[in-house]
Design an enzyme around this catalytic site. Structure first.
Site, PDB file in Angstrom:
ATOM      1  CG  HIS A   1     -33.310   3.767   4.871  1.00  0.00           C
ATOM      2  ND1 HIS A   1     -32.283   2.282   6.340  1.00  0.00           N
ATOM      3  CD2 HIS A   1     -31.951   4.655   5.361  1.00  0.00           C
ATOM      4  CE1 HIS A   1     -32.136   3.685   7.193  1.00  0.00           C
ATOM      5  NE2 HIS A   1     -31.603   5.262   6.719  1.00  0.00           N
TER       6      HIS A   1
ATOM      7  CE  LYS B   1     -22.426   9.144   9.930  1.00  0.00           C
ATOM      8  NZ  LYS B   1     -23.534   9.272   8.962  1.00  0.00           N
TER       9      LYS B   1
ATOM     10  NE  ARG C   1     -35.827   9.044  11.412  1.00  0.00           N
ATOM     11  CZ  ARG C   1     -34.716   8.770  11.390  1.00  0.00           C
ATOM     12  NH1 ARG C   1     -34.250   8.063  11.818  1.00  0.00           N
ATOM     13  NH2 ARG C   1     -33.037   9.741  11.506  1.00  0.00           N
TER      14      ARG C   1
ATOM     15  CB  SER D   1     -29.315   2.795  10.997  1.00  0.00           C
ATOM     16  OG  SER D   1     -29.701   2.709   9.985  1.00  0.00           O
TER      17      SER D   1
HETATM   18  O1  PNS Z   1     -27.627   8.257   7.205  1.00  0.00           O
HETATM   19  P1  PNS Z   1     -26.796   9.060   6.800  1.00  0.00           P
HETATM   20  O2  PNS Z   1     -26.262   9.294   7.418  1.00  0.00           O
HETATM   21  O3  PNS Z   1     -28.150  10.573   7.648  1.00  0.00           O
HETATM   22  O4  PNS Z   1     -26.834  10.384   5.628  1.00  0.00           O
HETATM   23  C1  PNS Z   1     -26.001  11.157   5.667  1.00  0.00           C
HETATM   24  C2  PNS Z   1     -25.411  11.634   3.633  1.00  0.00           C
HETATM   25  C3  PNS Z   1     -25.073   9.950   3.277  1.00  0.00           C
HETATM   26  C4  PNS Z   1     -27.051  11.948   3.477  1.00  0.00           C
HETATM   27  C5  PNS Z   1     -24.808  13.391   4.230  1.00  0.00           C
HETATM   28  O5  PNS Z   1     -23.848  12.551   4.927  1.00  0.00           O
HETATM   29  C6  PNS Z   1     -23.571  13.332   2.555  1.00  0.00           C
HETATM   30  O6  PNS Z   1     -24.218  14.153   1.972  1.00  0.00           O
HETATM   31  N1  PNS Z   1     -22.883  12.754   2.571  1.00  0.00           N
HETATM   32  C7  PNS Z   1     -22.079  13.489   1.387  1.00  0.00           C
HETATM   33  C8  PNS Z   1     -21.011  14.279   1.889  1.00  0.00           C
HETATM   34  C9  PNS Z   1     -21.983  15.560   1.630  1.00  0.00           C
HETATM   35  O7  PNS Z   1     -22.035  16.100   0.126  1.00  0.00           O
HETATM   36  N2  PNS Z   1     -21.555  16.388   2.111  1.00  0.00           N
HETATM   37  C10 PNS Z   1     -22.650  18.019   2.009  1.00  0.00           C
HETATM   38  C11 PNS Z   1     -24.086  17.342   2.972  1.00  0.00           C
HETATM   39  S1  PNS Z   1     -24.636  19.815   3.159  1.00  0.00           S
END
Ligand code: PNS
Length: 159
Positions: free
Chosen positions: A16, A40, A89, A127
């Site tokens: 990150h 989550k 990645r 992670s």
């Molecule tokens: O580190 P992660 O868990 O891959 O992050 C995921 C994240 C936070 C980027 C994703 O879950 C997100 O954008 N959450 C916010 C809710 C949202 O906008 N969802 C619609 C996206 S299509």
């Protein structure tokens, strides 16, 4: 120009950090958004994630670390960001990221998702892998900032 860089950061890894630092070479301001997603199951609480993410990024002057509870595009809109930064990645990331980028574009077509390729040394870092190694008492010092290493040790020693 402002970019947002979202994630769960459970915990933040050097992968990150690599993406966020490289974003600051491109954008004037990078708002790191820690998602508060109650559905989550995170290892670290929101407060812990905010705390060690801020600590890990404290030397990056262009970076702010905030929590968001909304849609990502709404978070970007609130902060005047027209760009969402994501790290890519291996190919395995692609399908999910491709879907999210398209959905986010449907939700607000003025916001672009920009992908930065992970640096080779971070290509297989995640992670969840870090948590698994730490849970078995393995050495994660090459994968996470030192503050996070200590927090993970605490977490698994206590449990
Ligand atoms: O580190 P992660 O868990 O891959 O992050 C995921 C994240 C936070 C980027 C994703 O879950 C997100 O954008 N959450 C916010 C809710 C949202 O906008 N969802 C619609 C996206 S299509």
């Amino acid at each position: 120009m402002t970019a947002v860089c979202p994630g769960s950061f459970d915990p933040i890894t050097l992968g990150h950090l690599d993406i966020i630092e490289r974003s600051t070479y491109i954008y004037d301001r990078v708002v790191v958004g820690i998602a508060d997603n109650p559905s989550k199951a995170e290892l670290f609480s929101l407060e812990e994630r905010l705390d060690f993410t801020k600590e890990a990024l404290k030397n990056l002057a262009k970076v702010e670390v905030l929590v968001f509870r909304s849609l990502l595009v709404e978070f970007a809109q609130e902060h005047g960001a027209k760009v969402i930064i994501k790290g890519l990645r291996a190919i395995s990331d692609f399908e999910h990221e491709f879907q999210m980028a398209h959905l986010n574009k449907r939700l607000d077509n003025t916001i672009e998702t920009v992908f930065l390729m992970a640096s080779p040394e971070c290509m297989f870092l995640s992670s969840s892998a870090v948590k698994e190694i730490a849970a078995y008492g393995g050495n994660i010092s090459e994968f996470v900032p030192s503050g996070v290493e200590a927090r993970l040790a605490d977490k698994f020693l206590k449990d």
